[in-house]
Design a protein around this motif. Structure first.
Motif, short mmCIF file in Angstrom:
data_model
loop_
_atom_site.label_atom_id
_atom_site.label_comp_id
_atom_site.label_asym_id
_atom_site.label_seq_id
_atom_site.Cartn_x
_atom_site.Cartn_y
_atom_site.Cartn_z
N SER A 141 0.80 -1.23 0.00
CA SER A 141 0.00 0.00 0.00
C SER A 141 0.83 1.28 0.00
N ILE A 142 2.11 1.20 0.42
CA ILE A 142 2.92 2.41 0.51
C ILE A 142 4.14 2.35 -0.41
N LYS A 143 4.92 1.31 -0.26
CA LYS A 143 6.19 1.26 -0.99
C LYS A 143 6.00 1.11 -2.49
N ILE A 144 5.20 0.14 -2.90
CA ILE A 144 5.04 -0.10 -4.33
C ILE A 144 4.41 1.09 -5.06
N PRO A 145 3.36 1.73 -4.53
CA PRO A 145 2.84 2.92 -5.22
C PRO A 145 3.87 4.04 -5.34
N PHE A 146 4.78 4.17 -4.37
CA PHE A 146 5.78 5.23 -4.42
C PHE A 146 6.85 4.96 -5.48
N VAL A 147 7.07 3.72 -5.85
CA VAL A 147 8.11 3.41 -6.83
C VAL A 147 7.51 3.15 -8.21
N ARG A 148 6.28 3.54 -8.43
CA ARG A 148 5.64 3.33 -9.73
C ARG A 148 6.44 4.01 -10.84
N GLY A 149 6.94 5.22 -10.56
CA GLY A 149 7.73 5.92 -11.57
C GLY A 149 9.00 5.17 -11.93
N ALA A 150 9.66 4.59 -10.93
CA ALA A 150 10.87 3.79 -11.19
C ALA A 150 10.53 2.54 -12.00
N LEU A 151 9.39 1.93 -11.72
CA LEU A 151 8.98 0.75 -12.49
C LEU A 151 8.69 1.12 -13.94
N VAL A 152 8.09 2.29 -14.15
CA VAL A 152 7.84 2.74 -15.52
C VAL A 152 9.16 2.98 -16.25
N LEU A 153 10.12 3.61 -15.57
CA LEU A 153 11.42 3.88 -16.18
C LEU A 153 12.14 2.59 -16.55
N THR A 154 12.21 1.65 -15.61
CA THR A 154 12.89 0.38 -15.90
C THR A 154 12.17 -0.41 -16.99
N GLY A 155 10.84 -0.35 -16.99
CA GLY A 155 10.10 -1.02 -18.05
C GLY A 155 10.37 -0.41 -19.41
N LEU A 156 10.45 0.93 -19.45
CA LEU A 156 10.73 1.62 -20.71
C LEU A 156 12.11 1.27 -21.24
N LEU A 157 13.10 1.29 -20.35
CA LEU A 157 14.46 0.93 -20.76
C LEU A 157 14.54 -0.52 -21.21
N SER A 158 13.80 -1.39 -20.55
CA SER A 158 13.81 -2.81 -20.92
C SER A 158 13.19 -3.04 -22.29
N ILE A 159 12.13 -2.30 -22.60
CA ILE A 159 11.50 -2.43 -23.92
C ILE A 159 12.47 -2.01 -25.02
N ILE A 160 13.15 -0.88 -24.81
CA ILE A 160 14.11 -0.40 -25.80
C ILE A 160 15.23 -1.41 -25.99
N GLN A 161 15.71 -1.97 -24.89
CA GLN A 161 16.79 -2.94 -24.99
C GLN A 161 16.33 -4.24 -25.64
#
Length: 294
Positions: A205-225
């Motif tokens: 309820s707290i940690k995962i919602p706060f790192v949503r932006g980091a998950l989006v960034l890592t997902g974006l980089l992974s798609i490009i790679q």
């Protein structure tokens, strides 16, 4: 004086600007230019080659090239499985490190980063040897446990490559997510614990919602790679050419067109098409994830 300070500050960006122009913009512009031409042989092919302007013909050929489009579809389907799995492991490791003390977490962080520090080609060579039924230890271990697996079989090639990519990438993604976790206010955790929340509930309820932006960034980089994957399938092709063809991934097709077939103009057009597909995929992923965050 303020104007002088601004110019001095801007001067620090000159090396980056020059590198960006000469290493990115000019090669992209040259690729676009080359993609508008083609080489044609005169007569029966015994005469000299002439370069002719063909406009968008190379692009239309690329869009109707079944091998190229199938390779993109193949990699996209693989990415839909491998990327979420890798990010899930990275998230779990980041949550695990966040629950430890800073000293213990720093030691584990360095240990988990070791695979990412190894160059991709070297990591692929190491895993290809581990997968080898002749010199690798995994096949004998599998036989001892009652498994008769062949990591180079058609049904196992993508899982083998996925395991390699996951092993190599979880440390990098974990550090990004863990850094985002460090920015979460610690008093939120204390307040949740006082309200009787468990550690699992705090993470969900707290940690995962706060790192949503980091998950989006890592997902974006992974798609490009992922859409540019080349080293791992190329090495697997040396071992099992009957399973991994020269059109297994888009970059392998582009490489063969440029350096084996000598069709640089068509390879340039395919490169531009792949860049456009990457841009569209990245944009759609960002828009969809941004809407979910809102």
């Amino acid at each position: 004086m303020i104007r002088s300070l601004r110019w001095k500050g801007a001067a620090f960006t000159v090396p980056f600007q020059l590198g960006f122009v000469f290493l990115y913009l000019l090669p992209i512009g040259y690729a676009v230019y080359e993609s508008l031409f083609t080489e044609k042989q005169s007569g029966l092919g015994l005469g000299g080659a002439t370069t002719e302007f063909v406009g968008l013909d190379n692009y239309s050929q690329g869009l109707t090239d079944s091998a190229f489009m199938n390779s993109i579809l193949r990699v996209v389907l693989f990415a839909c499985v491998q990327i979420p799995f890798m990010l899930l492991i990275s998230l779990l490791l980041a949550l695990f490190l966040d629950a430890l003390t800073s000293r213990v977490a720093s030691r584990f962080r360095i240990l988990l980063l070791v695979p990412y520090m190894i160059p991709g080609v070297v990591a692929a060579i190491v895993w290809v040897n581990l997968y080898s039924p002749d010199v690798g230890p995994l096949t004998p271990i599998g036989k001892a446990l009652g498994f008769d697996w062949n990591f180079f079989a058609p049904s196992m090639v993508w899982p083998s490559i996925g395991n390699l990519l996951t092993w190599h990438g979880i440390g990098y993604n974990m550090v990004i997510i863990y850094s985002a976790l460090q920015g979460v206010p610690r008093e939120l955790f204390e307040a949740a614990r006082l309200d009787g929340a468990s550690e699992l509930r705090i993470a969900r309820s707290i940690k995962i919602p706060f790192v949503r932006g980091a998950l989006v960034l890592t997902g974006l980089l992974s798609i490009i790679q992922m859409l540019q994957i080349f080293n791992e399938p190329a090495l697997f092709r040396n071992i099992t050419p009957q399973t991994v063809s020269d059109s297994f991934t888009p970059i392998m097709i582009i490489y063969n067109q440029a350096f084996n077939a000598g069709n640089y103009n068509y390879a340039a057009a395919l490169s531009v098409l792949l860049a456009l597909i990457l841009g569209v995929a990245s944009f759609l992923f960002y828009r969809l994830t941004s809407k979910e965050a809102d």
